[in-house]
Scaffold this motif. Structure first.
Motif, PDB file in Angstrom:
ATOM      1  N   SER A  45       0.820  -1.204   0.000  1.00 30.44           N
ATOM      2  CA  SER A  45       0.000   0.000   0.000  1.00 30.44           C
ATOM      3  C   SER A  45       0.856   1.257   0.000  1.00 30.44           C
ATOM      4  N   ARG A  46       1.905   1.260   0.809  1.00 29.50           N
ATOM      5  CA  ARG A  46       2.795   2.427   0.890  1.00 29.50           C
ATOM      6  C   ARG A  46       3.579   2.601  -0.408  1.00 29.50           C
ATOM      7  N   ILE A  47       4.026   1.497  -1.021  1.00 34.52           N
ATOM      8  CA  ILE A  47       4.732   1.576  -2.305  1.00 34.52           C
ATOM      9  C   ILE A  47       3.858   2.269  -3.341  1.00 34.52           C
ATOM     10  N   GLN A  48       2.601   1.857  -3.405  1.00 31.84           N
ATOM     11  CA  GLN A  48       1.679   2.416  -4.397  1.00 31.84           C
ATOM     12  C   GLN A  48       1.392   3.893  -4.122  1.00 31.84           C
ATOM     13  N   ASP A  49       1.294   4.255  -2.856  1.00 29.37           N
ATOM     14  CA  ASP A  49       1.108   5.665  -2.499  1.00 29.37           C
ATOM     15  C   ASP A  49       2.311   6.499  -2.931  1.00 29.37           C
ATOM     16  N   LYS A  50       3.500   5.937  -2.699  1.00 28.02           N
ATOM     17  CA  LYS A  50       4.732   6.671  -3.010  1.00 28.02           C
ATOM     18  C   LYS A  50       4.867   6.932  -4.509  1.00 28.02           C
ATOM     19  N   VAL A  51       4.665   5.899  -5.327  1.00 25.41           N
ATOM     20  CA  VAL A  51       4.870   6.080  -6.773  1.00 25.41           C
ATOM     21  C   VAL A  51       3.757   6.952  -7.364  1.00 25.41           C
ATOM     22  N   LYS A  52       2.592   6.923  -6.733  1.00 26.94           N
ATOM     23  CA  LYS A  52       1.511   7.814  -7.183  1.00 26.94           C
ATOM     24  C   LYS A  52       1.942   9.269  -7.032  1.00 26.94           C
ATOM     25  N   GLY A  53       2.729   9.531  -5.976  1.00 29.62           N
ATOM     26  CA  GLY A  53       3.166  10.893  -5.704  1.00 29.62           C
ATOM     27  C   GLY A  53       4.022  11.499  -6.802  1.00 29.62           C
ATOM     28  N   VAL A  54       4.632  10.649  -7.640  1.00 32.32           N
ATOM     29  CA  VAL A  54       5.439  11.163  -8.756  1.00 32.32           C
ATOM     30  C   VAL A  54       4.755  10.883 -10.099  1.00 32.32           C
ATOM     31  N   GLY A  55       3.463  10.564 -10.044  1.00 31.21           N
ATOM     32  CA  GLY A  55       2.687  10.426 -11.275  1.00 31.21           C
ATOM     33  C   GLY A  55       2.633   9.054 -11.899  1.00 31.21           C
ATOM     34  N   PHE A  56       3.226   8.031 -11.242  1.00 32.62           N
ATOM     35  CA  PHE A  56       3.191   6.671 -11.787  1.00 32.62           C
ATOM     36  C   PHE A  56       1.957   5.966 -11.240  1.00 32.62           C
ATOM     37  N   ASP A  57       0.853   6.086 -11.995  1.00 35.44           N
ATOM     38  CA  ASP A  57      -0.411   5.565 -11.481  1.00 35.44           C
ATOM     39  C   ASP A  57      -1.401   5.367 -12.618  1.00 35.44           C
ATOM     40  N   TRP A  58      -2.421   4.568 -12.353  1.00 33.72           N
ATOM     41  CA  TRP A  58      -3.514   4.410 -13.293  1.00 33.72           C
ATOM     42  C   TRP A  58      -4.351   5.681 -13.297  1.00 33.72           C
ATOM     43  N   GLU A  59      -5.114   5.876 -14.381  1.00 35.01           N
ATOM     44  CA  GLU A  59      -5.941   7.071 -14.479  1.00 35.01           C
ATOM     45  C   GLU A  59      -7.353   6.848 -13.948  1.00 35.01           C
ATOM     46  N   GLU A  60      -7.908   5.658 -14.195  1.00 37.61           N
ATOM     47  CA  GLU A  60      -9.297   5.383 -13.821  1.00 37.61           C
ATOM     48  C   GLU A  60      -9.413   4.059 -13.056  1.00 37.61           C
ATOM     49  N   PRO A  61     -10.378   3.964 -12.136  1.00 42.81           N
ATOM     50  CA  PRO A  61     -10.577   2.721 -11.376  1.00 42.81           C
ATOM     51  C   PRO A  61     -10.827   1.496 -12.255  1.00 42.81           C
ATOM     52  N   TYR A  62     -11.543   1.669 -13.371  1.00 40.11           N
ATOM     53  CA  TYR A  62     -11.864   0.507 -14.210  1.00 40.11           C
ATOM     54  C   TYR A  62     -10.600  -0.125 -14.791  1.00 40.11           C
ATOM     55  N   GLN A  63      -9.561   0.694 -15.003  1.00 36.98           N
ATOM     56  CA  GLN A  63      -8.293   0.164 -15.516  1.00 36.98           C
ATOM     57  C   GLN A  63      -7.644  -0.763 -14.486  1.00 36.98           C
ATOM     58  N   VAL A  64      -7.753  -0.365 -13.238  1.00 37.10           N
ATOM     59  CA  VAL A  64      -7.160  -1.176 -12.155  1.00 37.10           C
ATOM     60  C   VAL A  64      -7.941  -2.480 -12.014  1.00 37.10           C
ATOM     61  N   TRP A  65      -9.278  -2.401 -12.126  1.00 35.25           N
ATOM     62  CA  TRP A  65     -10.092  -3.611 -12.024  1.00 35.25           C
ATOM     63  C   TRP A  65      -9.787  -4.569 -13.172  1.00 35.25           C
ATOM     64  N   GLU A  66      -9.555  -4.030 -14.353  1.00 33.87           N
ATOM     65  CA  GLU A  66      -9.170  -4.871 -15.490  1.00 33.87           C
ATOM     66  C   GLU A  66      -7.837  -5.564 -15.204  1.00 33.87           C
ATOM     67  N   LYS A  67      -6.939  -4.857 -14.526  1.00 39.18           N
ATOM     68  CA  LYS A  67      -5.645  -5.446 -14.154  1.00 39.18           C
ATOM     69  C   LYS A  67      -5.846  -6.577 -13.150  1.00 39.18           C
TER      70      LYS A  67
END
Length: 256
Positions: free
Chosen positions: A145-167
């Motif tokens: 959870s913390r890893i994902q929060d950290k990389v989100k802080g520099v813009g490395f993230d999905w754009e929409e929830p449906y993309q994550v659900w597809e993953k």
């Protein structure tokens, strides 16, 4: 309580710590290393109190953690490495530096920009990776959870929830392929990917995965203990009951 009374209470704790370190045989023997596992235990106890929304217990557990902080600082002062003033000044300096929108002329529009600036400032301070701030000994679920929060802080993230659900669905399909193959190492690897993607999805749903899982743990424990109590009333060990018999009490517990 006034600031003066708060400072007086903290001074009282510092004095007691000095007395215990000087006079108590147990306190005199403690080191940073011997206290470490106790601090972890106290942190989990605070977490339990928060999940139970027991504010009186939260107050007590915060006191236990504060004692540990003062204890570590006392040990540090004995070797002239640091004392409680150094600890306080260190965090004050860091907070001021990492909140330029409060203590300088930086302008931010929302919480997300604050988090992004925080990570950028950490890199400017000499850190070579945004992931350096994630403790190696964190439990795996919390660490993910913390890893994902950290990389989100520099813009490395999905754009929409449906993309994550597809993953998530993609990872589940890959897991099933490996389950059919019977390769235990690959099954474990793919299962890890499923968990990681589910934790990511939880973030997009504004759900803390650790809290959600612990909530389910507590629910299961409560229901199972109800089942045990009912079996006890019948004078029948659980091991002697059929699943159908246990399901009757389990379904009763779900309705409570």
């Amino acid at each position: 309580m006034s600031k003066e009374l708060q400072l007086k209470a903290f001074e009282r704790l510092l004095i007691i710590m000095d007395e215990l370190r000087d006079q108590c045989p147990w306190d005199k023997k403690q080191t940073l290393q011997t206290l470490r596992h106790l601090t972890i235990e106290e942190t989990y106890e605070l977490g339990d109190a928060i999940l139970d929304n027991d504010l009186n217990e939260v107050k007590k557990e915060l006191g236990d953690l504060l004692l540990h902080i003062v204890f570590y600082a006392k040990i540090g002062s004995e070797t002239n490495d640091f004392d409680i003033a150094d600890v306080c000044n260190e965090i004050c300096d860091k907070l001021i530096h990492r909140h330029p929108h409060i203590y300088s002329d930086t302008v931010v529009k929302d919480e997300e920009e604050v988090k992004q600036n925080w990570e950028k400032l950490k890199l400017k301070e000499g850190k070579t990776s945004v992931l350096e701030g994630v403790p190696r000994s964190l439990p795996a679920l919390v660490k993910a959870s913390r890893i994902q929060d950290k990389v989100k802080g520099v813009g490395f993230d999905w754009e929409e929830p449906y993309q994550v659900w597809e993953k998530v669905q993609e990872e589940l399909e890959e897991l099933q392929v490996e389950v059919k193959s019977g390769d235990q190492d690959k099954i474990e690897a793919e299962f890890g990917d499923v968990l990681f993607s589910m934790i990511n999805y939880a973030r997009f749903l504004n759900v803390n995965p650790e809290d959600a899982l612990e909530r389910t743990n507590k629910k299961f424990i409560k229901r199972f203990q109800y089942l045990e109590s009912k079996a006890g009333e019948l004078g029948k060990p659980l091991m002697d009951m059929t699943l159908a018999e246990m399901d009757v009490f389990w379904n009763e517990a779900k309705k409570l």
